[in-house]
Motif scaffolding. Structure first.
Motif, short mmCIF file in Angstrom:
data_model
loop_
_atom_site.label_atom_id
_atom_site.label_comp_id
_atom_site.label_asym_id
_atom_site.label_seq_id
_atom_site.Cartn_x
_atom_site.Cartn_y
_atom_site.Cartn_z
N ARG A 115 15.22 59.05 62.19
CA ARG A 115 13.98 58.41 61.73
C ARG A 115 14.12 57.92 60.30
NH1 ARG A 115 11.41 62.84 64.26
NH2 ARG A 115 11.03 63.78 62.22
N ARG A 116 14.78 58.71 59.45
CA ARG A 116 14.94 58.33 58.05
C ARG A 116 15.89 57.14 57.89
NH1 ARG A 116 11.06 61.40 56.56
NH2 ARG A 116 11.40 63.52 55.84
N LEU A 117 16.99 57.17 58.63
CA LEU A 117 18.00 56.13 58.46
C LEU A 117 17.57 54.78 59.01
CD1 LEU A 117 21.23 58.16 59.27
CD2 LEU A 117 20.43 57.39 57.03
N VAL A 118 16.70 54.79 60.01
CA VAL A 118 16.28 53.53 60.63
C VAL A 118 15.63 52.62 59.60
CG1 VAL A 118 14.59 52.57 62.23
CG2 VAL A 118 16.12 54.38 62.98
N GLY A 119 14.88 53.18 58.65
CA GLY A 119 14.16 52.36 57.69
C GLY A 119 14.96 51.94 56.47
N ILE A 120 16.18 52.39 56.33
CA ILE A 120 16.96 52.04 55.15
C ILE A 120 17.53 50.63 55.31
CG2 ILE A 120 19.00 52.61 53.76
CD1 ILE A 120 18.57 55.52 54.50
N PRO A 121 17.27 49.77 54.35
CA PRO A 121 17.74 48.37 54.48
C PRO A 121 19.20 48.19 54.09
CG PRO A 121 16.51 48.62 52.46
CD PRO A 121 16.46 49.96 53.17
N LEU A 122 20.07 49.06 54.58
CA LEU A 122 21.50 48.94 54.31
C LEU A 122 22.20 48.26 55.45
CD1 LEU A 122 22.24 52.54 53.00
CD2 LEU A 122 21.84 50.49 51.65
N SER A 123 21.43 47.72 56.33
CA SER A 123 22.01 47.20 57.56
C SER A 123 22.95 46.04 57.30
CB SER A 123 20.90 46.77 58.52
OG SER A 123 20.14 45.73 57.93
N LEU A 124 23.52 45.61 58.36
CA LEU A 124 24.47 44.51 58.29
C LEU A 124 23.77 43.19 58.52
CD1 LEU A 124 27.20 46.12 60.54
CD2 LEU A 124 27.21 46.00 58.06
N ASP A 125 24.24 42.18 57.85
CA ASP A 125 23.82 40.83 58.19
C ASP A 125 24.64 40.39 59.39
OD1 ASP A 125 21.96 40.41 56.14
OD2 ASP A 125 23.52 39.77 54.73
N ALA B 290 28.42 41.45 58.15
CA ALA B 290 28.72 41.61 56.73
C ALA B 290 27.68 42.55 56.14
CB ALA B 290 28.67 40.25 56.03
N LEU B 291 28.11 43.37 55.19
CA LEU B 291 27.17 44.25 54.52
C LEU B 291 26.15 43.45 53.73
CD1 LEU B 291 29.53 47.01 53.07
CD2 LEU B 291 27.80 47.31 54.85
N THR B 292 24.93 43.92 53.73
CA THR B 292 23.92 43.31 52.87
C THR B 292 24.23 43.67 51.43
OG1 THR B 292 22.49 45.24 52.99
CG2 THR B 292 22.16 43.54 54.67
N GLU B 293 23.52 43.04 50.49
CA GLU B 293 23.71 43.37 49.08
C GLU B 293 23.41 44.85 48.84
OE1 GLU B 293 21.87 42.16 44.74
OE2 GLU B 293 21.75 40.71 46.37
N GLU B 294 22.39 45.37 49.51
CA GLU B 294 22.05 46.79 49.38
C GLU B 294 23.19 47.66 49.89
OE1 GLU B 294 19.39 49.74 48.06
OE2 GLU B 294 19.34 47.57 47.81
N GLY B 295 23.79 47.27 51.00
CA GLY B 295 24.92 48.02 51.54
C GLY B 295 26.11 47.99 50.59
N ARG B 296 26.38 46.83 50.01
CA ARG B 296 27.50 46.71 49.07
C ARG B 296 27.27 47.54 47.81
NH1 ARG B 296 27.02 41.44 50.84
NH2 ARG B 296 25.94 40.80 48.95
#
Length: 83
Positions: free
Chosen positions: A27-37, A51-57
């Motif tokens: 539930r917690r991880l679903v909302g984190i905007p670290l997803s991939l483009d 590709a990693l989003t800026e947040e992921g990078r």
């Protein structure tokens, strides 16, 4: 009650606890905007790249620090690093 029965009940309880932790993490991880483009290359058959989003990078320094710590620990303790 036998010792084996107590052990079995403990394992069932542990299994439930692990499931609960897994559900909370999910539930917690679903909302984190670290997803991939997702990059659709518009080909036939369909082909996409990720590709990693800026947040992921932005996690790169954290991951590098963890890697460096693990490598140094392995050298200090003689632990093997396996892939």
């Amino acid at each position: 009650m036998h010792v084996g029965e107590d052990w079995a009940q403990d394992l069932v309880g542990l299994d439930r606890a692990v499931e609960d932790v897994g559900e909370v993490l999910e539930r917690r991880l679903v909302g984190i905007p670290l997803s991939l483009d997702v990059i659709d290359l518009g080909t036939d058959p369909p082909h996409v790249e990720f590709a990693l989003t800026e947040e992921g990078r932005s996690l790169a320094p954290v991951l590098q620090a963890l890697y460096d710590w693990g490598t140094a620990r392995a050298e200090r303790t003689g632990a093997a690093i396996t892939a």
